[in-house]
Design an enzyme around this catalytic site. Sequence first.
Site, PDB file in Angstrom:
ATOM      1  N   LYS A  47       0.867  -1.191   0.000  1.00 28.77           N
ATOM      2  CA  LYS A  47       0.000   0.000   0.000  1.00 28.77           C
ATOM      3  C   LYS A  47       0.899   1.235   0.000  1.00 28.77           C
ATOM      4  CE  LYS A  47      -2.597   3.337   1.823  1.00 28.77           C
ATOM      5  NZ  LYS A  47      -1.991   4.416   1.034  1.00 28.77           N
TER       6      LYS A  47
ATOM      7  N   GLU B  84       7.914  17.829  14.313  1.00 28.25           N
ATOM      8  CA  GLU B  84       8.459  17.596  12.975  1.00 28.25           C
ATOM      9  C   GLU B  84       7.742  18.518  11.972  1.00 28.25           C
ATOM     10  OE1 GLU B  84       7.524  13.896  10.917  1.00 28.25           O
ATOM     11  OE2 GLU B  84       9.631  13.698  10.368  1.00 28.25           O
TER      12      GLU B  84
ATOM     13  N   GLU C 263       8.790   2.558  11.297  1.00 23.23           N
ATOM     14  CA  GLU C 263       9.817   3.604  11.322  1.00 23.23           C
ATOM     15  C   GLU C 263       9.105   4.919  11.028  1.00 23.23           C
ATOM     16  OE1 GLU C 263      12.750   3.309  12.465  1.00 23.23           O
ATOM     17  OE2 GLU C 263      12.662   1.134  12.633  1.00 23.23           O
TER      18      GLU C 263
END
Length: 482
Positions: free
Chosen positions: A175, A382, A250
């Site tokens: 995906k 972030e 991750e």
Amino acid sequence: MTDRQYQYIGGDWAEGKSSDEIVVRDPATPDDPAVSFPGASQQQARDAVAAAAAASEEWNRSTPEERDAVLYELADLIEANQDSLAETLTTEEGKPISSSRGEVGRAAEIFRFFASYSRTATGDTVPSSDPETFTYTVRQPLGVVALITPWNFPIATPSWKLATALSTGNAVIFKPSSETPMIAKHLVELLEEAGLPDGVVNLVTGSGSTVGDEITTHDAVNGVSFTGSTETGQYISETVASRGIPMQAEMGGKNPLVVLPDADIGAAADAAIAGAFGGTGQACTATSRLIVHEDVAAELTDAVVERAEALSIGPGMEDPDMGPAVSAEELETNFDYIEIAKQEGATLLTGGGRPEGMETGYYVEPTVFADVESEMRIAQEEVFGPVLGILEFSEFDEGIDIANDVAFGLSSAIHTEDMAAARKFTREIEAGVVKINGTTTGSQIQMPFGGMKASSTETHKEMGQHAYDFYTHEKVVYRSDP
Ligand code: NAP
């Protein structure tokens, strides 16, 4: 008519059957969509899992020769198609064409490196306490794995997951990100051409919210490998944890580059620029915090600003230093964080807006803030864009404390000539990757890769010699011959 078949299930290409329309735009010229097609429906996601389950037994039992033949052939095909793959990548992701060519070349190298796993992902022979009993371990594929990938390295990341999963004998549901489905389709077409049996890889191209749960919670899926944001990764990890199957995630980063007073300031500035603005700051390992000793802060800040202002910005196909942000949403997030940083009291030294005369693409200038404090949002969250914050320290311990004072722990770097300081940094930094006199970005295929803290589930590293750990069960065998 444009090709709208973006689902590959059981060896057949098909149109998606959901009502979601996936619209792919070139971030340099977003007004006209590059392609648009219907996303996969939930039923198609379930069909993809069923197709993988049906194909898995034979592929699980295939010989190493059969598996590595496909992967070596695929590597050759990727190289033969390097130009068109790179153009596709730049069209939908926006990065400079030379970076896209490099990423495509890396994908070929990844498949070659992991093709050898087919023959070398072995168990161990262990000394036995009983001379009549032979003790050893064997590795077997998990069976069916779901691979979920982001848009920022849209051929490299799928390649290292696919290569490891396939070489160890797993069937796959892949995906890709809805921002970058074109390169995913192209890669799967090459896998088909390389002779992969039907059903071994199934491509489900649809929005994560529509198809995500179908492929992560399905009983026939035996493992999930995810790369993407911490928010999505944590959600999927929690969903998958209740099923007790292997999960690898991750995720995001807020990566520090620490500069000591004895460092080569020119080299440190080069590393900061490459890490902060390479790939338009859209790398999980991007340098977003430059943490510098007060004695060299002024000199380094000047060098960084001078270099940032010299970067060329433009459409990826013109191969500038920096391309556009990937999407309107990312661009808006960049500008939101720039405003937040100003309101929090950081000093804008350069950038902060759209480059002059570049009104149509998703462009943002390389942006540098000074007077950043660790508790500011610009130092904690972030941004995933070309925004660098400079923080100062007076004692080395304080610099390490600032570097560790975030939820994330992906990559890090230190610049110094003092190897004792580098050893201390390596010991104390809370990050999965440590670079000494290098950039926070970049990695080698043969080295393991992964983060700590909110950047990773820390279950298994990707890439490197032992990436197959995640994709295999290890059984321990005690054999006493009759
Ligand atoms: P994202 O929004 O988390 O999406 C990643 C993938 O997850 C996409 O394919 C997305 O599909 C899918 N997804 C979303 N919701 C889902 C759900 N409920 N179930 C299953 N799948 C779902 O991340 P992104 O914006 O693509 O990528 C940027 C992020 O990735 C950054 O945070 C960056 O740091 C991180 N990243 C980490 C690494 C690393 O190795 N640590 C490497 C690269 C990037 P849709 O596109 O359809 O929403």
